[in-house]
Scaffold this motif. Structure first.
Motif, PDB file in Angstrom:
ATOM      1  N   LEU A 103      -7.888  16.965 -14.332  1.00 24.00           N
ATOM      2  CA  LEU A 103      -6.545  16.825 -15.374  1.00 24.00           C
ATOM      3  C   LEU A 103      -7.240  16.737 -16.543  1.00 24.00           C
ATOM      4  CD1 LEU A 103      -3.703  16.082 -15.671  1.00 24.00           C
ATOM      5  CD2 LEU A 103      -4.062  13.969 -15.648  1.00 24.00           C
ATOM      6  N   THR A 104      -6.630  17.771 -17.664  1.00 22.96           N
ATOM      7  CA  THR A 104      -7.153  17.804 -18.745  1.00 22.96           C
ATOM      8  C   THR A 104      -5.625  17.388 -19.708  1.00 22.96           C
ATOM      9  OG1 THR A 104      -8.634  19.540 -18.543  1.00 22.96           O
ATOM     10  CG2 THR A 104      -7.632  19.360 -21.003  1.00 22.96           C
ATOM     11  N   LEU A 105      -5.944  16.260 -20.370  1.00 26.80           N
ATOM     12  CA  LEU A 105      -4.851  15.603 -20.965  1.00 26.80           C
ATOM     13  C   LEU A 105      -4.338  16.518 -22.331  1.00 26.80           C
ATOM     14  CD1 LEU A 105      -5.958  13.281 -19.429  1.00 26.80           C
ATOM     15  CD2 LEU A 105      -5.226  11.882 -21.076  1.00 26.80           C
ATOM     16  N   ALA A 106      -2.981  16.357 -22.315  1.00 26.14           N
ATOM     17  CA  ALA A 106      -2.460  17.066 -23.788  1.00 26.14           C
ATOM     18  C   ALA A 106      -2.897  16.724 -25.021  1.00 26.14           C
ATOM     19  CB  ALA A 106      -0.928  16.973 -23.591  1.00 26.14           C
ATOM     20  N   LYS A 107      -2.960  17.730 -25.841  1.00 22.94           N
ATOM     21  CA  LYS A 107      -3.302  17.394 -27.283  1.00 22.94           C
ATOM     22  C   LYS A 107      -2.088  18.015 -27.971  1.00 22.94           C
ATOM     23  CE  LYS A 107      -8.322  18.459 -27.107  1.00 22.94           C
ATOM     24  NZ  LYS A 107      -9.346  19.070 -27.656  1.00 22.94           N
ATOM     25  N   GLY A 108      -1.320  16.888 -28.225  1.00 20.66           N
ATOM     26  CA  GLY A 108       0.271  17.068 -29.192  1.00 20.66           C
ATOM     27  C   GLY A 108       0.975  17.991 -28.142  1.00 20.66           C
ATOM     28  N   GLY A 109       0.836  18.460 -26.966  1.00 22.87           N
ATOM     29  CA  GLY A 109       1.797  19.088 -26.180  1.00 22.87           C
ATOM     30  C   GLY A 109       2.378  18.188 -24.999  1.00 22.87           C
ATOM     31  N   ALA A 110       2.878  18.709 -24.084  1.00 24.48           N
ATOM     32  CA  ALA A 110       3.680  18.047 -23.143  1.00 24.48           C
ATOM     33  C   ALA A 110       2.788  17.544 -22.052  1.00 24.48           C
ATOM     34  CB  ALA A 110       4.625  18.814 -22.343  1.00 24.48           C
ATOM     35  N   THR A 111       2.899  16.070 -21.403  1.00 31.35           N
ATOM     36  CA  THR A 111       2.104  15.627 -20.492  1.00 31.35           C
ATOM     37  C   THR A 111       2.639  16.430 -19.040  1.00 31.35           C
ATOM     38  OG1 THR A 111       3.987  14.204 -20.038  1.00 31.35           O
ATOM     39  CG2 THR A 111       2.416  13.397 -21.472  1.00 31.35           C
ATOM     40  N   LEU A 112       1.940  16.279 -18.184  1.00 27.06           N
ATOM     41  CA  LEU A 112       2.131  17.045 -16.772  1.00 27.06           C
ATOM     42  C   LEU A 112       2.962  15.996 -15.862  1.00 27.06           C
ATOM     43  CD1 LEU A 112       1.504  19.875 -15.548  1.00 27.06           C
ATOM     44  CD2 LEU A 112      -0.623  18.354 -14.098  1.00 27.06           C
ATOM     45  N   SER A 113       4.213  16.495 -15.397  1.00 20.64           N
ATOM     46  CA  SER A 113       4.844  15.571 -14.566  1.00 20.64           C
ATOM     47  C   SER A 113       4.553  15.635 -13.291  1.00 20.64           C
ATOM     48  CB  SER A 113       6.469  16.277 -14.832  1.00 20.64           C
ATOM     49  OG  SER A 113       6.418  17.735 -13.959  1.00 20.64           O
ATOM     50  N   PHE A 114       4.977  15.126 -12.331  1.00 17.83           N
ATOM     51  CA  PHE A 114       4.553  14.833 -11.105  1.00 17.83           C
ATOM     52  C   PHE A 114       4.807  16.059 -10.080  1.00 17.83           C
ATOM     53  CE2 PHE A 114       5.502  13.698  -6.653  1.00 17.83           C
ATOM     54  CZ  PHE A 114       4.172  12.792  -6.210  1.00 17.83           C
ATOM     55  N   ASP A 115       6.024  16.568 -10.440  1.00 17.56           N
ATOM     56  CA  ASP A 115       6.635  17.800  -9.697  1.00 17.56           C
ATOM     57  C   ASP A 115       5.528  18.845 -10.056  1.00 17.56           C
ATOM     58  OD1 ASP A 115       8.536  16.311  -8.369  1.00 17.56           O
ATOM     59  OD2 ASP A 115      10.174  16.922  -9.837  1.00 17.56           O
ATOM     60  N   GLU A 116       5.251  19.083 -11.363  1.00 14.32           N
ATOM     61  CA  GLU A 116       4.564  20.110 -11.626  1.00 14.32           C
ATOM     62  C   GLU A 116       2.972  19.918 -11.228  1.00 14.32           C
ATOM     63  OE1 GLU A 116       6.136  21.109 -16.480  1.00 14.32           O
ATOM     64  OE2 GLU A 116       4.683  19.373 -15.770  1.00 14.32           O
ATOM     65  N   ALA A 117       2.767  18.723 -11.214  1.00 15.61           N
ATOM     66  CA  ALA A 117       1.169  18.696 -10.434  1.00 15.61           C
ATOM     67  C   ALA A 117       1.329  18.995  -8.986  1.00 15.61           C
ATOM     68  CB  ALA A 117       0.849  17.132 -10.637  1.00 15.61           C
ATOM     69  N   LYS A 118       2.514  18.811  -8.348  1.00 21.47           N
ATOM     70  CA  LYS A 118       2.513  19.073  -6.961  1.00 21.47           C
ATOM     71  C   LYS A 118       2.375  20.461  -6.696  1.00 21.47           C
ATOM     72  CE  LYS A 118       4.768  16.907  -3.763  1.00 21.47           C
ATOM     73  NZ  LYS A 118       5.564  16.390  -2.736  1.00 21.47           N
ATOM     74  N   LYS A 119       3.004  21.211  -7.690  1.00 17.75           N
ATOM     75  CA  LYS A 119       2.901  22.658  -7.391  1.00 17.75           C
ATOM     76  C   LYS A 119       1.690  23.401  -7.440  1.00 17.75           C
ATOM     77  CE  LYS A 119       7.519  23.462  -9.574  1.00 17.75           C
ATOM     78  NZ  LYS A 119       8.449  23.843 -10.722  1.00 17.75           N
ATOM     79  N   GLU A 120       0.670  22.662  -8.176  1.00 14.71           N
ATOM     80  CA  GLU A 120      -0.650  23.045  -8.287  1.00 14.71           C
ATOM     81  C   GLU A 120      -1.268  22.724  -6.909  1.00 14.71           C
ATOM     82  OE1 GLU A 120      -1.775  24.572 -10.811  1.00 14.71           O
ATOM     83  OE2 GLU A 120      -0.271  24.808 -11.939  1.00 14.71           O
ATOM     84  N   LEU A 121      -0.958  21.602  -6.373  1.00 16.94           N
ATOM     85  CA  LEU A 121      -1.581  21.339  -4.968  1.00 16.94           C
ATOM     86  C   LEU A 121      -1.048  22.547  -3.961  1.00 16.94           C
ATOM     87  CD1 LEU A 121      -1.177  17.524  -4.852  1.00 16.94           C
ATOM     88  CD2 LEU A 121      -3.271  19.036  -4.516  1.00 16.94           C
ATOM     89  N   VAL A 122       0.045  23.105  -4.057  1.00 18.12           N
ATOM     90  CA  VAL A 122       0.559  24.129  -3.197  1.00 18.12           C
ATOM     91  C   VAL A 122       0.115  25.106  -3.526  1.00 18.12           C
ATOM     92  CG1 VAL A 122       2.810  25.480  -2.684  1.00 18.12           C
ATOM     93  CG2 VAL A 122       2.917  23.000  -3.038  1.00 18.12           C
ATOM     94  N   LYS A 123      -0.090  25.489  -4.860  1.00 14.62           N
ATOM     95  CA  LYS A 123      -0.775  26.898  -5.192  1.00 14.62           C
ATOM     96  C   LYS A 123      -2.379  27.018  -4.675  1.00 14.62           C
ATOM     97  CE  LYS A 123       1.366  27.565  -9.618  1.00 14.62           C
ATOM     98  NZ  LYS A 123       0.942  27.816 -11.086  1.00 14.62           N
TER      99      LYS A 123
END
Length: 534
Positions: free
Chosen positions: A82-102
């Motif tokens: 996980l690379t944390l945001a720099k002024g941008g949006a944090t990563l949501s749980f649902d978005e993270a789960k999509k990366e697992l699916v990919k």
């Protein structure tokens, strides 16, 4: 002062108000809503060093949090970075789960893993990089083999537990009441083998488990499988239970004080217990176990089970033919504190303290000494055969001849392999000649004679082909058995291996020319090697 572009760049219009210095811009960014964005130091420095500075300056860039998923080479672990945001949006749980699916993660995922990783977004500085497991595979769990639980005390169990005296000392001659059973008594309870538990990779691949090895409950003499429960072994007679492979037998017991000229030789269908000694020249032959609570001096004991001598075995070398006057032979194991001028042959030979000038032959192990690190002494005489030999000290400084043969049975095994291979070659030649005969028979014009001859030749050919297949399996099995024997053949010395000890492993020879510290001796690359213990 600053403006955010659609692509995430933070812009500064220098045409309206030229900044005083790079430090001024950086301080302004840090006090603005874009303080967590990644500052573009190169662009800022280039602005002040350029002869023609840009009107619109990219001073920073906003980055959203990102997650990459990596699968280990063995597919047993999915790791998230996980690379944390720099002024941008944090990563949501649902978005993270999509990366697992990919990443095709299908099994072993735990929500807690992902939650713990995403929680770092509120704990660490912007732009930090952190990793953690997201899914874990599971190795298969092999099944457990069939287990046989003894429900009664056997003779061997009893001999391991001498009675305590009132003063706290042990009476090595009193082992309490003899273990016995009645007809119909439960001897063994079988616990079935288990199939095991399959494993899986994080990608969903199934890792099959090896089922536990299945063994059949064996009913020895004096026992039977229960008619009501095939998992139970019952006694059919009154007697002493004796453990055998995968079951028990029940023996009648013959008990005598001494074996001497007064009793005569003993030949008994069952087990024999001698309360005191076996005197010189006496013989005992038993189909079960033999237990002698005293000594065996120049006697001969033969048993279908184990032989235990509590006070040692002693003989001498006969002057007429140099043979040994004491002989101990059994199909099971021999247990004794020491041996002197005695021939011993058994499955395992276990001597507690010392073996001197004795000839010993074991199918498996010879151990001189007690506990996990035997320190007993072995000198003089000869080891005729064994797979493993363990002792504290082998040989001695006096130069008494000591010859050790390990894996000697491999010689007969190689002869058997050669014989089977010769038979296989001859059988294959017969199959080939029959094939030629079939081709000739096919040229016969008379249809009836041709079919009769073809059927006759074909039947013979099939017989020889099946015989060749059996011989191939026999050769392969013998070769595997030979390789296992040579791999397992080892001499272990826990104190000192003296000089002038001849060590034979199969057809290789090593004669020690000096003393060696604790070490092991075995075949390595078709040569006997000595490896020192660390």
């Amino acid at each position: 002062m600053f403006k955010l572009a659609h692509n995430g760049n933070v812009l500064l219009d220098t045409s309206k108000s030229a900044p005083a210095s790079a430090a001024f811009i950086i301080e302004a960014i840090e006090q603005s809503p874009y303080s967590e964005c990644e500052i573009n130091h190169d662009a800022i420095n280039n602005y002040f060093s350029s002869a023609t500075p840009e009107r619109i300056l990219v001073v920073a860039t906003r980055h959203n949090a990102t997650l990459s998923v990596e699968i280990s080479d063995d597919k047993m672990l999915a790791t998230g970075t996980l690379t944390l945001a720099k002024g941008g949006a944090t990563l949501s749980f649902d978005e993270a789960k999509k990366e697992l699916v990919k990443a095709h993660v299908a099994r072993g995922y735990k929500q807690a893993f992902l939650e713990q990783l995403l929680q770092k977004q509120s704990e660490l500085p912007p732009g930090s990089v952190v990793s953690g497991p997201l899914a874990k595979g599971r190795l298969p769990i092999d099944g457990k083999p069939t287990k046989f639980n003894a429900m009664v005390q056997t003779l061997k169990d009893r001999l391991k537990a001498p009675k305590l005296k009132e003063d706290g000392s042990v009476d090595m001659r009193d082992f309490g009441k003899l273990a016995s059973v009645k007809p119909g008594e439960l001897l063994v309870q079988q616990q079935p083998a288990t199939p095991g538990k399959e494993g899986f990779t994080v990608l969903g691949d199934v890792l099959p488990a090896k089922p536990g090895e299945v063994h059949t409950l064996i009913a020895g003499e004096g026992t039977e499988i229960s008619k009501n429960n095939p998992m139970e072994l019952l006694s059919t007679i009154a007697g002493v239970p004796v453990e055998i492979n995968n079951g028990m037998r029940v023996d009648d017991i013959f008990t005598v004080n001494d074996v001497s000229v007064k009793t005569g030789h003993i030949d008994f269908e069952g087990s024999v217990i001698v309360s005191k000694n076996v005197e010189p020249g006496m013989r005992i032959n038993a189909t079960g176990d033999i237990t002698v609570f005293g000594t065996v001096e120049s006697g001969e004991l033969t048993a279908g089970g184990d032989i235990t001598v509590k006070q040692g075995v002693i003989g001498h070398q006969k002057p007429e033919d140099k043979s040994l006057s004491c002989r101990i032979i059994c199909a099971g194991d021999v247990h004794a504190p020491h041996s002197q001028y005695c021939y011993i042959e058994a499955n395992n030979i276990l001597l507690e303290r010392q073996a001197s000038h004795s000839s010993m032959k074991a199918k498996s192990t010879i151990q001189i000494g007690q506990s996990e690190l035997p320190k007993g002494r072995l000198f003089g005489g000869e080891i005729l055969d064994a797979t493993k030999l363990i002792a504290g000290e082998i040989g001695n400084e006096s130069g008494a001849k000591m010859v050790i043969n390990l894996a000697a049975s491999a010689t007969e095994m190689t002869k058997e392999i050669d014989k089977s291979f010769s038979e296989l070659t001859a059988t294959n030649e017969q199959v080939d000649s029959l094939q030629a005969a079939l081709e000739k028979a096919d040229l016969i014009k008379d249809a009836d004679k041709k079919n009769e001859l073809i059927n006759k030749i074909g039947t013979t050919q099939l017989h020889h082909s099946q015989q060749a297949e059996q011989l191939e399996k026999q050769v392969a099995g013998l070769e595997q058995k030979l390789n296992t024997l040579l791999d397992e053949a080892i001499l272990t010395v826990n104190s000192v291996l003296h000089s002038d000890v001849e060590i034979h492993i199969f057809n290789k020879l090593l004669k020690t020319t000096r003393n060696f510290p604790p070490s092991s001796v075995k075949l390595e690359n078709n040569k006997i090697e000595i490896e020192f213990k660390t």
